[in-house]
Design an enzyme around this catalytic site. Structure first.
Site, short mmCIF file in Angstrom:
data_model
loop_
_atom_site.label_atom_id
_atom_site.label_comp_id
_atom_site.label_asym_id
_atom_site.label_seq_id
_atom_site.Cartn_x
_atom_site.Cartn_y
_atom_site.Cartn_z
CB SER A 15 47.32 66.76 4.14
OG SER A 15 48.21 65.69 4.34
N GLY A 16 46.43 69.44 2.75
CA GLY A 16 45.42 70.47 2.58
C GLY A 16 45.10 70.74 1.12
CD GLU A 35 54.52 69.06 -4.08
OE1 GLU A 35 55.75 69.22 -3.87
OE2 GLU A 35 53.63 69.66 -3.43
CB CYS A 43 51.65 64.86 6.65
SG CYS A 43 50.94 63.57 7.69
CB CYS A 48 52.72 62.82 10.36
SG CYS A 48 52.32 64.54 10.10
CE LYS A 51 55.99 62.42 14.25
NZ LYS A 51 55.27 63.67 14.62
CE1 TYR A 99 47.84 63.53 0.75
CE2 TYR A 99 47.87 61.22 1.38
CZ TYR A 99 47.75 62.55 1.73
OH TYR A 99 47.53 62.91 3.03
CE1 TYR A 178 55.88 68.27 15.56
CE2 TYR A 178 55.71 70.57 16.20
CZ TYR A 178 55.62 69.59 15.24
OH TYR A 178 55.26 69.94 13.95
CD GLU A 182 57.16 64.24 17.57
OE1 GLU A 182 55.94 64.21 17.84
OE2 GLU A 182 57.60 64.58 16.44
CG HIS A 436 40.66 47.93 37.44
ND1 HIS A 436 41.68 48.79 37.82
CD2 HIS A 436 40.88 46.77 38.11
CE1 HIS A 436 42.46 48.17 38.68
NE2 HIS A 436 42.00 46.93 38.87
CD GLU A 441 41.72 51.84 36.37
OE1 GLU A 441 40.68 51.72 37.05
OE2 GLU A 441 42.59 50.95 36.30
#
Length: 453
Positions: A15-16, A35, A43, A48, A51, A99, A178, A182, A436, A441
Site C-alpha cells: 500500500s505505501g 515487487e 494488507c 487485512c 482476514k 492496484y 492482535y 483475531e 437511541h 450512545e
C-alpha cells in the site's frame, strides 16, 4: 535530460509503495516499481483484506443460534472452506489487478522481480537488470516471525492460513497479539477447536489493561482455550500425522495445525541496505528521520519496514508525505499522533489515543467506563458484554483515549477518532444528544467517573 533512468524507483508493491509510486507518476515523475510476489502487499494479499473476509464468514455460525432464539426456525449450518476459499482468492486477484492498473495508468514501469540496492542510486533486479534512480524508496513491508525451536517448520503463519487445503479440526495458535487473537476468534467461529498459548501474563500487550482482560474473558466464554505464561519448546510430527507441541510447565497439546502468531519483522534482509550505508535497528527496521529519509540522502523508506506504526493507512500517509516532500517541494512529516486502530476479535476492539496506564503516567485523569449487555444479547439471554471507556484529562478535560469493545467497534472508533483528533473535551461528548437505542450512545451517556486520581 536526466542522468538517471528514473526519478523514483520503489522497492515493494504494498500500500505505501504503490501510493507513493502512483502519486509521484501522476505528478510527472518517471517511476518504476519492483515487487517480487504479488501487488498489494501484506494488507491486500495476506493480511487485512482476507482476514476481514474470514471475520465475516466466521460470524454466521454463532448468528444461527442467536437467530433461533429470536424466533427463526433454522438448522445449524456447516461451513464449507472449499466453497469460501476460491471466492476469497478471486477477490484478492481482483484487488491486486486494481492496484496494478492504478499504478500503471500514469506510466509507472512495473517489474515483477526481487530488487536490491546496489548503491545510493542503483537498483539491481533478480532478472539481472540494473536501473539508476535519483531517489529510491524502500517499501518492503514485514513478515511473520517464527520462533527458532525444534520442529518450527511444521507450523504455518498468517501468510499460509488463507491457502490451506482444508480447515484443521484442532489448532494451536502461539502468540497473544492482535493477529493471534483475531485468528483465534475467526477459527473458533468457523468450528475449529482452538487453543491459544501466550508467553506473557495477558493477551494483547500494549493495549489498555482493562480491555485486555475483558477480551480474554470473552474469548474463553466463546470456547477458546486461552493459556498464558506458556512457551512452546518443540513440535513433533506423530505417526497419525498430527502435531504434538510441548511447552513450558509440562504443557503439551496434540493438534492438526500450529499457527505461529509470534510477531512480525521488517523485510530488510539481503537487499543491500546496510552495505550502502542505510542504518537498521536491532529488529531490522530501517531507521528514518521525520521525513522518512534514511542515512543515505537518496534513499527513503515507508511502511512496516520502518516499524513505526504497522498499519496500512499509516503506510499510505507516509508514502503520500514522501511525495509531497521530495517531488512537490512541500516538506511534509507523516502524522503519527492519535492514530485509531481496530482489533477484529469477536466482538471487535476499537481504540484511539492513550490507554489508562499511559495517561496515568503523564497526568491526573478521570476514567469513565461502562460494561453492559447490548439489547440484542440481553433479549436472548447471552452473557456477552460490550465495554465503553473514556480517558479524560482532569486539567484540560480533553478526551485522551477512547476504547470500545462491541460489535461494530471498528466503525465506531473511526468517528470517535475525528473528535479526539480535533481535541474534543468531555463536555463536547456530553453535549452530543444520544442516538437511541444504540450501543454507541453509551459514549455520550457516561457522566460520572468510575475512577479518578
Amino acid at each position: 535530460m536526466s542522468d538517471f533512468d528514473y526519478d523514483l524507483f520503489v522497492i515493494g508493491g504494498g500500500s505505501g509503495g504503490v501510493r507513493a509510486g502512483r502519486v509521484a507518476a501522476e505528478n510527472g515523475a518517471k517511476v518504476a516499481l519492483a515487487e517480487e510476489f504479488r501487488m498489494g502487499g501484506t494488507c491486500v494479499i495476506r493480511g487485512c483484506v482476507p482476514k476481514k473476509l474470514m471475520v465475516f464468514a466466521s460470524k454466521f455460525g454463532p448468528m444461527t443460534a442467536e437467530a433461533r432464539d429470536f424466533g427463526w426456525e433454522m438448522e445449524d449450518g456447516t461451513f464449507d472452506w472449499l466453497t469460501f476459499r476460491p471466492k476469497l482468492h478471486q477477490e484478492l486477484t481482483r484487488l491486486e489487478n486494481i492496484y496494478r492498473t492504478n499504478l500503471a495508468r500514469p506510466g509507472t514501469d512495473i517489474f515483477d522481480a526481487r530488487a536490491s540496492v546496489k548503491d545510493a542510486h542503483t537498483v539491481e533486479l533478480s532478472n539481472g537488470r540494473s536501473y539508476t534512480a535519483k531517489h529510491i524508496l524502500v517499501a518492503t513491508g514485514g513478515r511473520p516471525f517464527i520462533p527458532d525451536i525444534p520442529g518450527c517448520e511444521l507450523g504455518i503463519t498468517s501468510n499460509e492460513i488463507f491457502n490451506l487445503d482444508h480447515l484443521p479440526k484442532k489448532i494451536l495458535i502461539v502468540g497473544g497479539g492482535y493477529i493471534a487473537c483475531e485468528f483465534a476468534c475467526i477459527l473458533n467461529g468457523l468450528g475449529v477447536d482452538v487453543t491459544l498459548w501466550h508467553r506473557g501474563p495477558q493477551v494483547l500487550r500494549g493495549f489498555d489493561d482493562e480491555v485486555r482482560g475483558h477480551i480474554s474473558e470473552l474469548m474463553v466464554e466463546q470456547g477458546i482455550d486461552v493459556r498464558v505464561g506458556v512457551t512452546p519448546s518443540d513440535v513433533e510430527r506423530r505417526d497419525d500425522g498430527r502435531l504434538r507441541v510441548n511447552g513450558s510447565d509440562d504443557h503439551h497439546v496434540t493438534v492438526n495445525e500450529v499457527l505461529w502468531a509470534t510477531g512480525r519483522k521488517p523485510n530488510s534482509d539481503d537487499i543491500g541496505l546496510e552495505e550502502v550505508g542505510v542504518e537498521l535497528d536491532r529488529n531490522g527496521a530501517v531507521k528514518v528521520d521525520d521525513y522518512s529519509q534514511t542515512a543515505v540522502p537518496s534513499i527513503f523508506a515507508v511502511g512496516d519496514v520502518t516499524d513505526r506504526i504497522a498499519l496500512t493507512p499509516v503506510a499510505i500517509r507516509e508514502g503520500a508525505a514522501f511525495v509531497e516532500t521530495v517531488f512537490k517541494g512541500n516538506p511534509t512529516k507523516p502524522d503519527h499522533e492519535l492514530v485509531a486502530s481496530a482489533v477484529f476479535t469477536q466482538p471487535e476492539y476499537g481504540t484511539v489515543g492513550m490507554t489508562e496506564e499511559e495517561a496515568r503516567e503523564k497526568e491526573k485523569i478521570d476514567v469513565y467506563c461502562a460494561a453492559f449487555r447490548p439489547m440484542q444479547k440481553s433479549f436472548i439471554d447471552r452473557t456477552e458484554k460490550a465495554l465503553f471507556k473514556l480517558i479524560v484529562s482532569q486539567k484540560s478535560q480533553k478526551v485522551l483515549g477512547v476504547h470500545i469493545v462491541a460489535d461494530g467497534a471498528g466503525e465506531m472508533i473511526q468517528l470517535a477518532a475525528v473528535a479526539v483528533k480535533m481535541g474534543a473535551t468531555k463536555a463536547d461528548f456530553d453535549a452530543a444528544v444520544a442516538v437511541h437505542p444504540t450501543m454507541a450512545e453509551e459514549i455520550v451517556l457516561m457522566k460520572t467517573p468510575t475512577r479518578a486520581d
